[in-house]
Design a protein around this motif. Structure first.
Motif, PDB file in Angstrom:
ATOM      1  N   VAL A   1       0.833  -1.197   0.000  1.00  0.00           N
ATOM      2  CA  VAL A   1       0.000   0.000   0.000  1.00  0.00           C
ATOM      3  C   VAL A   1       0.873   1.255   0.000  1.00  0.00           C
ATOM      4  O   VAL A   1       0.577   2.246  -0.658  1.00  0.00           O
ATOM      5  CB  VAL A   1      -0.945  -0.020   1.223  1.00  0.00           C
ATOM      6  N   ARG A   2       1.984   1.177   0.720  1.00  0.00           N
ATOM      7  CA  ARG A   2       2.854   2.353   0.810  1.00  0.00           C
ATOM      8  C   ARG A   2       4.090   2.218  -0.070  1.00  0.00           C
ATOM      9  O   ARG A   2       5.150   2.724   0.276  1.00  0.00           O
ATOM     10  CB  ARG A   2       3.337   2.504   2.250  1.00  0.00           C
ATOM     11  N   HIS A   3       3.967   1.501  -1.154  1.00  0.00           N
ATOM     12  CA  HIS A   3       5.192   1.148  -1.838  1.00  0.00           C
ATOM     13  C   HIS A   3       5.949   2.335  -2.393  1.00  0.00           C
ATOM     14  O   HIS A   3       7.096   2.216  -2.766  1.00  0.00           O
ATOM     15  CB  HIS A   3       4.937   0.103  -2.930  1.00  0.00           C
ATOM     16  N   ARG A   4       5.325   3.481  -2.443  1.00  0.00           N
ATOM     17  CA  ARG A   4       6.062   4.624  -2.950  1.00  0.00           C
ATOM     18  C   ARG A   4       6.507   5.556  -1.832  1.00  0.00           C
ATOM     19  O   ARG A   4       7.171   6.540  -2.071  1.00  0.00           O
ATOM     20  CB  ARG A   4       5.219   5.382  -3.969  1.00  0.00           C
ATOM     21  N   LYS A   5       6.110   5.205  -0.602  1.00  0.00           N
ATOM     22  CA  LYS A   5       6.478   6.082   0.507  1.00  0.00           C
ATOM     23  C   LYS A   5       7.731   5.547   1.201  1.00  0.00           C
ATOM     24  O   LYS A   5       8.036   4.358   1.112  1.00  0.00           O
ATOM     25  CB  LYS A   5       5.325   6.139   1.508  1.00  0.00           C
ATOM     26  N   PRO A   6       8.440   6.417   1.909  1.00  0.00           N
ATOM     27  CA  PRO A   6       9.677   5.984   2.584  1.00  0.00           C
ATOM     28  C   PRO A   6       9.433   4.804   3.525  1.00  0.00           C
ATOM     29  O   PRO A   6      10.228   3.877   3.577  1.00  0.00           O
ATOM     30  CB  PRO A   6      10.105   7.221   3.380  1.00  0.00           C
ATOM     31  N   SER A   7       8.297   4.831   4.266  1.00  0.00           N
ATOM     32  CA  SER A   7       8.062   3.757   5.230  1.00  0.00           C
ATOM     33  C   SER A   7       8.003   2.406   4.525  1.00  0.00           C
ATOM     34  O   SER A   7       8.518   1.409   5.015  1.00  0.00           O
ATOM     35  CB  SER A   7       6.765   4.013   5.997  1.00  0.00           C
ATOM     36  N   GLY A   8       7.404   2.404   3.337  1.00  0.00           N
ATOM     37  CA  GLY A   8       7.328   1.162   2.578  1.00  0.00           C
ATOM     38  C   GLY A   8       8.708   0.700   2.150  1.00  0.00           C
ATOM     39  O   GLY A   8       9.039  -0.483   2.219  1.00  0.00           O
ATOM     40  N   LEU A   9       9.539   1.650   1.751  1.00  0.00           N
ATOM     41  CA  LEU A   9      10.890   1.301   1.319  1.00  0.00           C
ATOM     42  C   LEU A   9      11.721   0.757   2.471  1.00  0.00           C
ATOM     43  O   LEU A   9      12.478  -0.200   2.309  1.00  0.00           O
ATOM     44  CB  LEU A   9      11.576   2.527   0.704  1.00  0.00           C
ATOM     45  N   VAL A  10      11.558   1.365   3.646  1.00  0.00           N
ATOM     46  CA  VAL A  10      12.300   0.899   4.816  1.00  0.00           C
ATOM     47  C   VAL A  10      11.908  -0.541   5.135  1.00  0.00           C
ATOM     48  O   VAL A  10      12.758  -1.413   5.332  1.00  0.00           O
ATOM     49  CB  VAL A  10      12.050   1.812   6.037  1.00  0.00           C
ATOM     50  N   LEU A  11      10.608  -0.798   5.151  1.00  0.00           N
ATOM     51  CA  LEU A  11      10.129  -2.155   5.412  1.00  0.00           C
ATOM     52  C   LEU A  11      10.693  -3.118   4.377  1.00  0.00           C
ATOM     53  O   LEU A  11      11.123  -4.231   4.683  1.00  0.00           O
ATOM     54  CB  LEU A  11       8.604  -2.200   5.380  1.00  0.00           C
ATOM     55  N   SER A  12      10.694  -2.656   3.145  1.00  0.00           N
ATOM     56  CA  SER A  12      11.186  -3.473   2.049  1.00  0.00           C
ATOM     57  C   SER A  12      12.650  -3.838   2.269  1.00  0.00           C
ATOM     58  O   SER A  12      13.052  -5.000   2.133  1.00  0.00           O
ATOM     59  CB  SER A  12      11.031  -2.685   0.754  1.00  0.00           C
ATOM     60  N   ALA A  13      13.447  -2.833   2.641  1.00  0.00           N
ATOM     61  CA  ALA A  13      14.866  -3.069   2.884  1.00  0.00           C
ATOM     62  C   ALA A  13      15.050  -4.048   4.042  1.00  0.00           C
ATOM     63  O   ALA A  13      15.857  -4.973   3.984  1.00  0.00           O
ATOM     64  CB  ALA A  13      15.566  -1.751   3.187  1.00  0.00           C
ATOM     65  N   LEU A  14      14.235  -3.848   5.091  1.00  0.00           N
ATOM     66  CA  LEU A  14      14.302  -4.729   6.257  1.00  0.00           C
ATOM     67  C   LEU A  14      14.053  -6.179   5.865  1.00  0.00           C
ATOM     68  O   LEU A  14      14.759  -7.091   6.296  1.00  0.00           O
ATOM     69  CB  LEU A  14      13.260  -4.299   7.292  1.00  0.00           C
ATOM     70  N   SER A  15      13.043  -6.372   5.035  1.00  0.00           N
ATOM     71  CA  SER A  15      12.709  -7.736   4.658  1.00  0.00           C
ATOM     72  C   SER A  15      13.833  -8.340   3.831  1.00  0.00           C
ATOM     73  O   SER A  15      14.148  -9.519   3.947  1.00  0.00           O
ATOM     74  CB  SER A  15      11.388  -7.784   3.895  1.00  0.00           C
ATOM     75  N   GLN A  16      14.485  -7.517   3.010  1.00  0.00           N
ATOM     76  CA  GLN A  16      15.617  -8.013   2.226  1.00  0.00           C
ATOM     77  C   GLN A  16      16.734  -8.509   3.146  1.00  0.00           C
ATOM     78  O   GLN A  16      17.329  -9.551   2.914  1.00  0.00           O
ATOM     79  CB  GLN A  16      16.177  -6.892   1.333  1.00  0.00           C
ATOM     80  N   VAL A  17      17.007  -7.725   4.177  1.00  0.00           N
ATOM     81  CA  VAL A  17      18.052  -8.117   5.117  1.00  0.00           C
ATOM     82  C   VAL A  17      17.645  -9.397   5.836  1.00  0.00           C
ATOM     83  O   VAL A  17      18.448 -10.319   6.008  1.00  0.00           O
ATOM     84  CB  VAL A  17      18.323  -6.986   6.131  1.00  0.00           C
ATOM     85  N   GLY A  18      16.367  -9.464   6.216  1.00  0.00           N
ATOM     86  CA  GLY A  18      15.874 -10.657   6.908  1.00  0.00           C
ATOM     87  C   GLY A  18      16.059 -11.922   6.092  1.00  0.00           C
ATOM     88  O   GLY A  18      16.449 -12.961   6.614  1.00  0.00           O
ATOM     89  N   VAL A  19      15.815 -11.819   4.795  1.00  0.00           N
ATOM     90  CA  VAL A  19      15.959 -12.983   3.928  1.00  0.00           C
ATOM     91  C   VAL A  19      17.410 -13.440   3.884  1.00  0.00           C
ATOM     92  O   VAL A  19      17.700 -14.623   3.747  1.00  0.00           O
ATOM     93  CB  VAL A  19      15.474 -12.628   2.496  1.00  0.00           C
ATOM     94  N   ALA A  20      18.328 -12.492   4.041  1.00  0.00           N
ATOM     95  CA  ALA A  20      19.738 -12.800   3.841  1.00  0.00           C
ATOM     96  C   ALA A  20      20.407 -13.414   5.072  1.00  0.00           C
ATOM     97  O   ALA A  20      21.556 -13.802   5.015  1.00  0.00           O
ATOM     98  CB  ALA A  20      20.482 -11.539   3.418  1.00  0.00           C
ATOM     99  N   ILE A  21      19.685 -13.471   6.188  1.00  0.00           N
ATOM    100  CA  ILE A  21      20.311 -13.990   7.409  1.00  0.00           C
ATOM    101  C   ILE A  21      19.979 -15.469   7.577  1.00  0.00           C
ATOM    102  O   ILE A  21      18.810 -15.836   7.591  1.00  0.00           O
ATOM    103  CB  ILE A  21      19.835 -13.196   8.642  1.00  0.00           C
TER     104      ILE A  21
END
Lengths: 504, 316, 292
Positions: B122-142
């Motif tokens: 829903v917020r994919h264009r807002k900063p909060s969405g991007l932060v969450l997105s980055a977080l999930s990327q890091v989570g996948v990598a651990i």
């Protein structure tokens, strides 16, 4: 259910919950060790028994858990390595040193209710030759005849005098079984000991409970749980967070710092029977060459090796005898570390171009030492290929049985095992030296003084021949809650003797 | 519908049969004679032969296979080669432990991933969405086991809030059970949540672009409202698929987690049995895992039939 | 028929990110950079490492980071930085083997299943699904039991377990390509199936293969770490990030850096490959997307 995302969330959870409900009737495995009351004790150990039958299943884990605790012997080893009475109150040896007469305790019973008599002792000793399948069974080959003179008197006649035999009676081959209790040895051990197996959570823990009506002195702890950890770090964490009270065998000496200088814990450091051997294949391949073997011994810097792979804990021995045996001598001078000499010997041996297969089991000390051995040998000009074989099955089959290796690393933890490892040309080391075997035979039959002299000579001979390299002796490293008492400084027997433990 | 159902069941049964043959064949080539391992290296050949006979290892492979299948189907898989104890109760115990772990891990993953993924979309264009997105990327990598080790270091050894490892059945001590379950389930769940979040996000994004949602929004519904009212069911289809695939990952991921947290589940049984060449147990555990995955795939197929009206008819 | 529908959904269930508007994304940039660094490290390790990464030297064990030992040394006195450099080779090797096996088998399988008659394609896919019942780690443990623990063995197992993902994805792509006009035209012109597969299908699914390869790389690196942790992965003394992590455990509280360096290396590499995959997908996707 149908108009939002819930079915999604449901699938996994519902399936899992359902399955759990279906299974809820079964009793699940427990590692419950929350009850660390005054009367119970939790000990962390490394290798879990495969089953309870040490008559047919190899490995040190079964006698460690059961001997002296569940099964008793006629005579037992005390913490200093002396032979003491257990089910035999006294014994005598005939003039020709071939006949032992044992006087047995009167009131001992087995955990199945049966009374312990000389007939059971006769049954147990004879059964070793007929029913056991371990290599240790040959230790009873020297027995000529067993006679139950009366319910409390047993007479054992040997084919020839043997110093070793009485000692072996303190080990697993001396365990006393009930004539009516050997039906399910693998799952239901029946012994005369102060403890009986209460529960075995396979893959996790064995709980021993104190027996009512035990004939001897009642041990302090009513219940002892032996908890098994594959991972040394997990075991340390379990002690740090109070899940266990004792680390029975510290497998990561590097992390000892977490317990030292901490008043909550006590650290015990002594010796064991566990010689960490760099086994060399004397039978075939490059290590058949004596000069190449000697080169290996000169190439290893034992002090540096022990410092790096076992945090400097342990003892350098230089042969197959631990300091707790009467014929111990320090033989570390025989092949003092000398890289140039190693290089020269390797050159002379003509094996320099060949790659040595160092096939180690997946055990903490072997992995750590393997890395160091490889590096040290390579610095002396050897070519080494390191393979890791899964322990126990893959290593046992490949190295121990088929001798398909050039070098390996293994801790020989059985007591007085020079004979089984080097005195048998069919053992995986394939060391074939009649002179050595003659010395061992002479030692066994001679007087005590002769025994010590001959054993010393044998230990020196096998070391000089570079039949193997002795990396170091595993330390008896135990860490425990500060109030636990009675922990043995040196581990001299096959048993983790629980009977002397207490809480202050 | 009935036809499809029958067809699916047929496929399931065929898959089970084929995979059982595969598992059996694989075990047959495993080096290391179980009788030899059971008896120790110094056992005489006659003793080994006797034990082979007792295990039934001397019989033809087909007979051994049929015997094994028969045992599985009658819920009596016989006794272990090594411990000589009955395998059935042991499998049930271990399975129960692992199911708790996997189930809780899955719940944690869903509880985290569904709202987060939706929010990210829903917020994919807002900063909060991007932060969450980055977080999930890091989570996948651990790696999950690293997460476990970190959790132990901080919460058990460091702060002393939770036991570092171990397992207690819920009936015996529910509080301790929960305490011991929390960290392993979290280590499994967090990493899975990170993976799942990204699938939820893209599924929801897809739905957001659909015409009916645009219409709903044009009619004045706020995006979240519109989504909740119309969109999530459609987004659920791909997410369910991923969940099913993840169940297999979780089941096997628990092998590592059980080792880290010293939990006597199916995974540690598998590792122990492999090391001991307790072939029949290895065979059973592998088959149970394969069965579970196939069964879940089958259930997903069923869910599809129910959830997606387009899949119900004959032709699309 | 539900089957193709389901395949299509499976294909699109792979996170697609934002599809149409921004073909070049930050993901692509960051992911590409990280992957380039990992490859650069591996190449560098062939010509230079500050120290011999496998040389055991007790005199310098457990040193803190210093100008001489940038990341310090481990309990064997080996230089951690050199090990990390060398470890990147293992990481790449792991990825190449696993992805290679998966792609070499999975791609042709997917194309054949997509081009073959429907019933045959279905059958192939069912067989393919069967492999899903044996998850990667499980297969790797079983392989290790049979062939012994080792990087190559483990990664072939991981590769085999990844075949179904490739095959399924490629089949979906192939089905879409097969419906395009130029394939119809090629057929009308009398081209054989092999020619169509090579000339039309393969180029059009290449983007899918690259995207999946990138993701597969990440999965392989994670799997190697897990297997090394269990003792089924890279045997010592070959430097591997997974095993470094495993060896660091007992020293976690006095030398946490021993876990931090390989841990971060693994996480960053996996992140890099995942981001690269995402970025590439965003870039490639419109091609197939427009035909949906």
């Amino acid at each position: 259910m149908r108009h939002d995302g819930r079915p999604t969330r449901g699938t996994g959870a519902v399936a899992a919950t359902l399955a759990c409900l279906l299974l809820a009737s079964c009793s699940a495995g427990s590692t419950a060790t929350g009850s660390t009351g005054k009367n119970s004790l939790n000990i962390g150990l490394t290798a879990e028994p495969a089953n309870f039958d040490f008559t047919r299943t190899e490995g040190a884990a079964i006698p460690q858990a059961l001997l002296y605790n569940v099964y008793e012997t006629l005579v037992k080893l005390d913490q200093s390595g002396k032979i003491r009475p257990q089910l035999a109150t006294s014994w005598s040896l005939s003039k020709d040193r071939r006949t032992y007469t044992f006087h047995l305790v009167k009131n001992a019973t087995f955990s199945n209710g049966a009374r312990f008599t000389a007939e059971d002792a006769k049954f147990s000793i004879e059964r070793v030759t007929t029913d056991w399948t371990l290599v240790q069974k040959t230790q009873m080959d020297v027995v000529d005849a067993v006679r139950a003179v009366s319910p409390t008197e047993l007479e054992v006649t040997l084919k020839r005098p043997s110093n070793d035999w009485l000692y072996r009676m303190t080990t697993r081959v001396g365990a006393m079984f009930s004539r009516t209790g050997v039906g399910k040895l693998a799952t239901e051990p029946v012994g005369t000991g102060p403890y009986a197996v209460k529960n075995w959570n396979r893959g996790d823990s064995i709980t021993l409970a104190r027996r009512h009506g035990y004939w001897g002195r009642t041990p302090h702890f009513a219940s002892v749980t032996l908890k098994y950890f594959k991972d040394p770090t997990a075991m340390n964490n379990a002690l740090l967070t109070g899940t266990i009270n004792v680390i029975g065998q510290m497998q990561s000496p590097e992390s000892l710092y977490r317990f030292q200088n901490n008043s909550k814990y006590k650290v015990i450091e002594g010796t064991t029977n566990g010689e960490v051997v760099l086994s060399l294949n004397n039978g075939s391949g490059p290590m058949k060459n004596r000069k190449a073997r000697q080169a290996v011994r000169y190439a290893i810097d034992h002090k540096a090796l022990m410092d790096t792979c076992w945090a400097g804990r342990g003892k350098l021995i230089g042969s197959m005898v631990p300091p707790t045996d009467p014929w111990y001598q320090n033989l570390t001078d025989l092949y003092r570390y000398d890289r140039d000499k190693a290089k020269k010997l390797l050159e002379e041996s003509g094996e320099a171009g060949r790659t040595l297969r160092l096939r180690i089991p997946t055990l903490p000390y072997a992995t750590a030492c393997g890395t160091v051995v490889k590096s040290q040998l390579e610095q002396a000009g050897f070519k080494v290929k390191l393979d890791q074989l899964e322990f126990p099955a893959a290593w046992l089959t490949t190295v121990f049985k088929n001798a398909d290796y050039d070098m390996s690393i293994i801790g020989h933890v059985e007591p007085r095992d020079m004979q089984t490892v080097f005195g048998n040309e069919k053992s995986y080391i394939r060391y074939d030296n009649p002179e050595f075997r003659a010395l061992l035979a002479k030692a066994d039959q001679g007087t005590r003084e002769q025994q010590i002299t001959d054993m010393r000579a044998a230990a020196r001979l096998v070391s000089k021949d570079a039949a193997a390299d002795w990396l170091f002796l595993l330390p008896n490293l135990m860490v425990a809650d500060e109030d636990i008492t009675g922990l043995p400084v040196n581990s001299v027997s096959e048993s983790l003797d629980l009977t002397g433990l207490g809480r202050s | 519908m009935i036809v499809r159902l029958v067809q699916r069941i047929g496929i399931l049964l065929a898959s089970l049969a084929v995979s059982s043959v595969l598992v059996f064949a694989f075990m047959a080539v495993l080096p290391g004679d179980p009788a030899r391992v059971a008896l120790g290296t110094s056992a005489s050949d006659s003793a080994v032969a006797q034990l082979r006979e007792q295990f039934g290892l001397d019989r033809p492979l087909v007979a051994q296979y049929l015997h094994w299948i028969h045992g599985l189907l009658t819920f009596d898989p016989g006794n272990s080669y090594i411990s000589q104890a009955p395998i059935g109760p042991q499998l049930a115990d271990r399975l129960q432990v692992t199911l708790w772990l996997v189930g809780t891990g899955m719940v944690i993953a869903c509880v985290l991933a569904l709202p987060m993924g939706t929010l990210m979309a829903v917020r994919h264009r807002k900063p909060s969405g991007l932060v969450l997105s980055a977080l999930s990327q890091v989570g996948v990598a651990i790696p999950a086991f690293l997460a476990g080790i970190l959790l132990i270091t901080v919460f058990a050894v460091g702060l002393g809030w939770l036991p570092a490892n171990g397992w207690t059945p819920p009936v015996q001590d529910p509080v301790l059970f929960l305490k011991q379950l929390l960290m392993p389930a979290l280590s499994l769940g967090i990493v899975q949540a990170a993976v799942l979040t990204r699938y939820v996000r893209s599924a929801v994004l897809d739905v957001l672009r659909e015409d009916y949602l645009r219409t709903a929004r044009a009619k004045g519904l706020r995006p979240t409202r519109a989504l909740l009212r119309h969109g999530l069911r459609n987004a659920a289809v791909p997410v369910v698929t991923v969940l099913a695939l993840q169940l297999a990952t979780l089941l096997v991921g628990s092998v590592v987690i059980e080792r880290v947290f010293v939990i006597p589940g199916l995974g540690s049984l598998l590792l122990d049995s492999v090391a001991n060449r307790d072939l029949i147990v290895v065979q059973d555990v592998v088959m149970i895992i394969a069965m579970a995955v196939l069964l879940v795939n089958f259930l997903v197929d069923l869910v599809y039939l129910l959830i997606d009206p387009r899949l119900r008819g004959g032709a699309s | 028929m539900s089957a193709p529908e389901r395949e299509a959904t499976v294909a699109s269930a792979v996170p697609a990110g934002r599809r149409r508007r921004r073909p070049v994304t930050g993901s692509l940039l960051v992911g590409g950079l990280v992957v380039a660094i990992v490859i650069g490290m591996a190449l560098l390790s062939f010509v230079w490492t500050p120290h011999d990464p496998t040389l055991v030297d007790p005199s310098v064990r457990l040193r803190e980071p210093s100008p001489d030992y940038w990341f310090g040394t481990d309990k064997f006195g080996r230089d951690v930085f050199s090990q990390i450099l060398m470890g990147s080779r293992t990481t790449l090797f792991v990825g190449f083997v696993a992805v290679g096996v998966a792609a070499v088998v999975g791609v042709p399988l997917g194309i054949v299943a997509g081009m073959a008659p429907r019933w045959f394609g279905e059958l192939l896919m069912r067989g393919n699904d069967l492999l899903l019942a044996f998850p990667a780690l499980l297969l790797a443990i079983m392989f290790a039991a049979v062939y012994g623990a080792g990087t190559l063995v483990a990664m072939i197992a991981i590769g085999i377990a990844s075949i179904p993902h490739f095959a399924r994805l490629i089949r979906g792509g192939t089905l879409q390509v097969m419906e395009t006009e130029y394939v119809t035209a090629a057929r009308a012109a009398g081209r054989g199936p092999f020619a169509i597969a090579v000339r039309h299908v393969l180029p059009n699914v290449t983007s899918l293969v690259i995207v999946q390869a990138s993701v597969g790389f990440a999965i392989a690196v994670l799997a190697e770490a897990a297997l090394s942790f269990l003792g089924f992965g890279t045997p010592p003394p070959t430097p591997s990030w997974g095993r470094m992590l495993q060896e660091s455990q007992e020293l976690l509280s006095i030398a946490p850096r021993l876990a931090v360096f390989p841990g971060v290396a693994i996480a960053v590499a996996v992140l890099g490959f995942n981001l690269l995959g995402d970025g590439l997908r965003d870039r490639f996707d419109p091609k197939l997307e427009d035909r949906r």
